[in-house]
Design a protein around this motif. Sequence first.
Motif, PDB file in Angstrom:
ATOM      1  N   GLU A   1       1.494 -10.465  11.485  1.00  0.00           N
ATOM      2  CA  GLU A   1       0.190 -10.639  10.840  1.00  0.00           C
ATOM      3  C   GLU A   1      -0.915  -9.950  11.632  1.00  0.00           C
ATOM      4  O   GLU A   1      -1.728  -9.208  11.086  1.00  0.00           O
ATOM      5  N   GLU A   2      -0.939 -10.183  12.948  1.00  0.00           N
ATOM      6  CA  GLU A   2      -1.991  -9.620  13.796  1.00  0.00           C
ATOM      7  C   GLU A   2      -1.719  -8.162  14.169  1.00  0.00           C
ATOM      8  O   GLU A   2      -2.626  -7.461  14.638  1.00  0.00           O
ATOM      9  N   GLU A   3      -0.477  -7.729  14.004  1.00  0.00           N
ATOM     10  CA  GLU A   3      -0.054  -6.360  14.332  1.00  0.00           C
ATOM     11  C   GLU A   3      -0.358  -6.017  15.789  1.00  0.00           C
ATOM     12  O   GLU A   3      -0.990  -5.007  16.112  1.00  0.00           O
ATOM     13  N   LYS A   4       0.113  -6.891  16.663  1.00  0.00           N
ATOM     14  CA  LYS A   4      -0.077  -6.650  18.097  1.00  0.00           C
ATOM     15  C   LYS A   4       1.049  -7.327  18.878  1.00  0.00           C
ATOM     16  O   LYS A   4       1.680  -8.283  18.396  1.00  0.00           O
TER      17      LYS A   4
ATOM     18  N   THR B   1       0.819  -1.216   0.000  1.00  0.00           N
ATOM     19  CA  THR B   1       0.000   0.000   0.000  1.00  0.00           C
ATOM     20  C   THR B   1       0.849   1.262   0.000  1.00  0.00           C
ATOM     21  O   THR B   1       0.341   2.348  -0.276  1.00  0.00           O
ATOM     22  N   ASN B   2       2.131   1.114   0.339  1.00  0.00           N
ATOM     23  CA  ASN B   2       3.062   2.248   0.408  1.00  0.00           C
ATOM     24  C   ASN B   2       2.581   3.319   1.394  1.00  0.00           C
ATOM     25  O   ASN B   2       2.741   4.511   1.173  1.00  0.00           O
ATOM     26  N   THR B   3       1.976   2.866   2.508  1.00  0.00           N
ATOM     27  CA  THR B   3       1.451   3.816   3.493  1.00  0.00           C
ATOM     28  C   THR B   3       1.795   3.369   4.913  1.00  0.00           C
ATOM     29  O   THR B   3       1.976   2.178   5.185  1.00  0.00           O
ATOM     30  N   TRP B   4       1.847   4.371   5.804  1.00  0.00           N
ATOM     31  CA  TRP B   4       1.984   4.135   7.232  1.00  0.00           C
ATOM     32  C   TRP B   4       0.614   4.268   7.886  1.00  0.00           C
ATOM     33  O   TRP B   4      -0.226   5.041   7.428  1.00  0.00           O
ATOM     34  N   ARG B   5       0.401   3.524   8.965  1.00  0.00           N
ATOM     35  CA  ARG B   5      -0.800   3.715   9.754  1.00  0.00           C
ATOM     36  C   ARG B   5      -0.495   3.378  11.212  1.00  0.00           C
ATOM     37  O   ARG B   5       0.394   2.566  11.506  1.00  0.00           O
ATOM     38  N   ALA B   6      -1.219   4.035  12.102  1.00  0.00           N
ATOM     39  CA  ALA B   6      -1.052   3.799  13.527  1.00  0.00           C
ATOM     40  C   ALA B   6      -1.881   2.593  13.949  1.00  0.00           C
ATOM     41  O   ALA B   6      -3.002   2.406  13.465  1.00  0.00           O
ATOM     42  N   VAL B   7      -1.332   1.769  14.837  1.00  0.00           N
ATOM     43  CA  VAL B   7      -2.078   0.640  15.397  1.00  0.00           C
ATOM     44  C   VAL B   7      -1.990   0.712  16.916  1.00  0.00           C
ATOM     45  O   VAL B   7      -1.092   1.351  17.469  1.00  0.00           O
ATOM     46  N   GLN B   8      -2.928   0.066  17.566  1.00  0.00           N
ATOM     47  CA  GLN B   8      -2.959   0.082  19.028  1.00  0.00           C
ATOM     48  C   GLN B   8      -1.845  -0.795  19.582  1.00  0.00           C
ATOM     49  O   GLN B   8      -1.695  -1.951  19.191  1.00  0.00           O
ATOM     50  N   GLY B   9      -1.042  -0.260  20.483  1.00  0.00           N
ATOM     51  CA  GLY B   9       0.025  -1.025  21.104  1.00  0.00           C
ATOM     52  C   GLY B   9      -0.091  -0.992  22.612  1.00  0.00           C
ATOM     53  O   GLY B   9      -0.297   0.078  23.198  1.00  0.00           O
TER      54      GLY B   9
END
Length: 361
Positions: free
Chosen positions: A233-236, A182-190
């Motif tokens: 994969e789960e981004e957590k 996607t060539n993009t950054w995004r914030a995820v909950q950590g």
Amino acid sequence: MSRLPQEIIVDILTYLPAKSLIRFKCVCRSWRSLISDPQFAKLHLKRAYEDENMNRQRLLVATDPLYSVDFEAASDGDDGNTLVKIPYPNAESHNDSFAVGLFLGSCDGIVCILDEVDNVVLWNPSTRESKKLPGPSSFLNKDFSTGLGYDSSTDDYKMVIASSATATGSDQIMVEVFTLKTNTWRAVQGSLSGITLGGRYEGVFWNGALLWLGKQEGGAAHDLDVIVPFDIEEEKFMEAVPLPNHFYTAFLSISGNCLCVLGQLKPSGSCFEAWLASEYGVETSWKRLFAFPVDKLYLDCYSTEMWLTKKGEVLVDNRGCPGKLTLYHPVEDARKLLKVENDGDPFYDSAIYTESLVSLC
């Protein structure tokens, strides 16, 4: 070769190094098409990981000039093939200068670089392909841990930036994820409860997760006592894994298919140990490989990379001792120094990568 079945040709070519295969693209159109195929790149990479006789891991040393170091060749006494100069990447144009500030991660032959003007660049040193990424919202400094990993569920590479400190009174930390497709950054909950990541640190990708070293709340100021996994994969974040001992300084690396931790022990830092684990979890079973007095190695706060060779030697990049790499055999008590030329910053960074044909497109 034209009379051989295609599957046999493919199998033979997967044994060859990336440098040779890139040259072989000029043999004929069919070979160019085959070697450029992403599926062939995956087969080639799979062979590198699964065949113990393959030697495709290198140490990338951000000196001036830039060096790719075949430490297995050095271990075998093949000094003529140990040090190879390679051109710096250039994501803008072939006329612009480029200098590495920090290595942010490495996975499947792709290296992530923060250059001296804070551009984030993905680069395959084997194919020379590079790609400048859009800037993350985070400012990359010593308070962030970083890493590059592969998400097999989406066949995509992800760059992760995680804050090393939680907000006051909260276990929430800032995490940003870049996806190549996607060539993009995004914030995820950590969320990390009672654990702090161990500062500016390049994570190791292993078994689907990025692994960082961390400190448990209430521990000694310089104690590193847990491994903090981040599921790509789960981004957590996953549950932290206790280290086999309390380390004053430590490094994570991969040895064969095992996770390896090397470092100086608390409280005095006078003993150096290496441990292996074939899988990780709360009940991770660690096996100690060796221990020896730390004065056998030149170590200081500037040492940037440690690795184990197939012969069980410890590779140390002593950037605090400019231009010198050390191979130390703990059983034979034998030491070998590798000197690299350097006309640039004496406090350069370094990273382990695997030679591959993986594309950034």
